[in-house]
Design an enzyme around this catalytic site. Structure first.
Site, PDB file in Angstrom:
ATOM      1  N   CYS A  85      -2.531 -10.865   1.968  1.00  0.00           N
ATOM      2  CA  CYS A  85      -1.482 -11.539   2.737  1.00  0.00           C
ATOM      3  C   CYS A  85      -0.729 -10.489   3.567  1.00  0.00           C
ATOM      4  O   CYS A  85      -0.944  -9.279   3.419  1.00  0.00           O
ATOM      5  CB  CYS A  85      -0.529 -12.276   1.795  1.00  0.00           C
ATOM      6  SG  CYS A  85       0.547 -11.199   0.816  1.00  0.00           S
TER       7      CYS A  85
ATOM      8  N   GLU B 296      -3.022  -7.407  -5.451  1.00  0.00           N
ATOM      9  CA  GLU B 296      -3.023  -6.083  -4.829  1.00  0.00           C
ATOM     10  C   GLU B 296      -1.781  -5.289  -5.231  1.00  0.00           C
ATOM     11  O   GLU B 296      -1.860  -4.084  -5.459  1.00  0.00           O
ATOM     12  CB  GLU B 296      -3.074  -6.207  -3.298  1.00  0.00           C
ATOM     13  CG  GLU B 296      -4.343  -6.831  -2.772  1.00  0.00           C
ATOM     14  CD  GLU B 296      -4.244  -8.337  -2.566  1.00  0.00           C
ATOM     15  OE1 GLU B 296      -4.968  -8.851  -1.712  1.00  0.00           O
ATOM     16  OE2 GLU B 296      -3.427  -9.005  -3.262  1.00  0.00           O
TER      17      GLU B 296
END
Length: 137
Positions: free
Chosen positions: A90, A58
Site C-alpha cells: 500500500c 511489510e
C-alpha cells in the site's frame, strides 16, 4: 514511467506464500511478507489487522527483522492468504520501505508476470524523510 525489472527471488515469494498458507488465520492475519537480508537470510511476518488500522505485513516484517538483527533488506514481497498471490504494498508501506531501505527491491505483479522493481519506482517524485531531517553533527 518505465519500470526496471530485476531478477525475481522466487525462493522469497515461496517463503511468503508458505507463511500465508500456514499462518494466516481468519480476519486478523490475511497477508504474509518475506524479506531477504543482504547476507541471504529470510525473515517472515504476517499483518496484524485491527479495525483501528493495524500494521501491514511489510511493517511487521521491519520490526521482526530488527528483532533478529537484520537492519537492511535487499528484497521484500507480500503474499495474500487464500492463494491470492503477490500483493503490492500500500502507499504507507511504500513510503516506509523507501525511508527504511531506499535501495530495497519490491516484488510486484501477478502470476507469471511477477517482477522485482526498486521501491523508488513505486513512488516517483517521492518525499524522502531522511532528506529533510536536521543534521545532528
Amino acid at each position: 514511467m518505465t519500470m526496471q525489472n530485476h531478477p525475481v527471488d522466487h525462493e522469497l515469494v515461496e517463503a511468503a506464500a508458505h507463511v500465508a498458507r500456514t499462518r494466516c488465520r481468519g480476519d486478523n492475519h490475511t497477508m504474509a511478507a518475506a524479506g531477504r537480508a543482504p547476507d541471504g537470510r529470510i525473515v517472515t511476518a504476517v499483518n496484524a489487522y485491527h479495525f483501528t488500522g493495524g500494521p501491514c505485513a511489510e511493517l511487521v516484517l521491519i520490526g521482526a527483522a530488527a528483532a533478529q538483527g537484520v537492519y537492511e533488506l535487499a528484497t521484500i514481497v507480500a503474499v495474500g492468504d487464500r492463494d491470492r498471490g503477490v500483493v503490492p504494498p500500500c502507499g504507507r508501506c511504500r513510503q516506509v520501505l523507501l525511508d527504511y531501505f531506499p535501495g530495497v527491491e519490491v516484488i510486484v505483479g501477478e502470476g507469471d508476470r511477477v517482477r522485482a522493481v526498486p521501491v523508488t519506482e513505486l513512488l516517483p517524485a517521492s518525499y524522502v524523510w531522511a532528506d529533510h531531517q536536521l543534521d545532528t553533527e
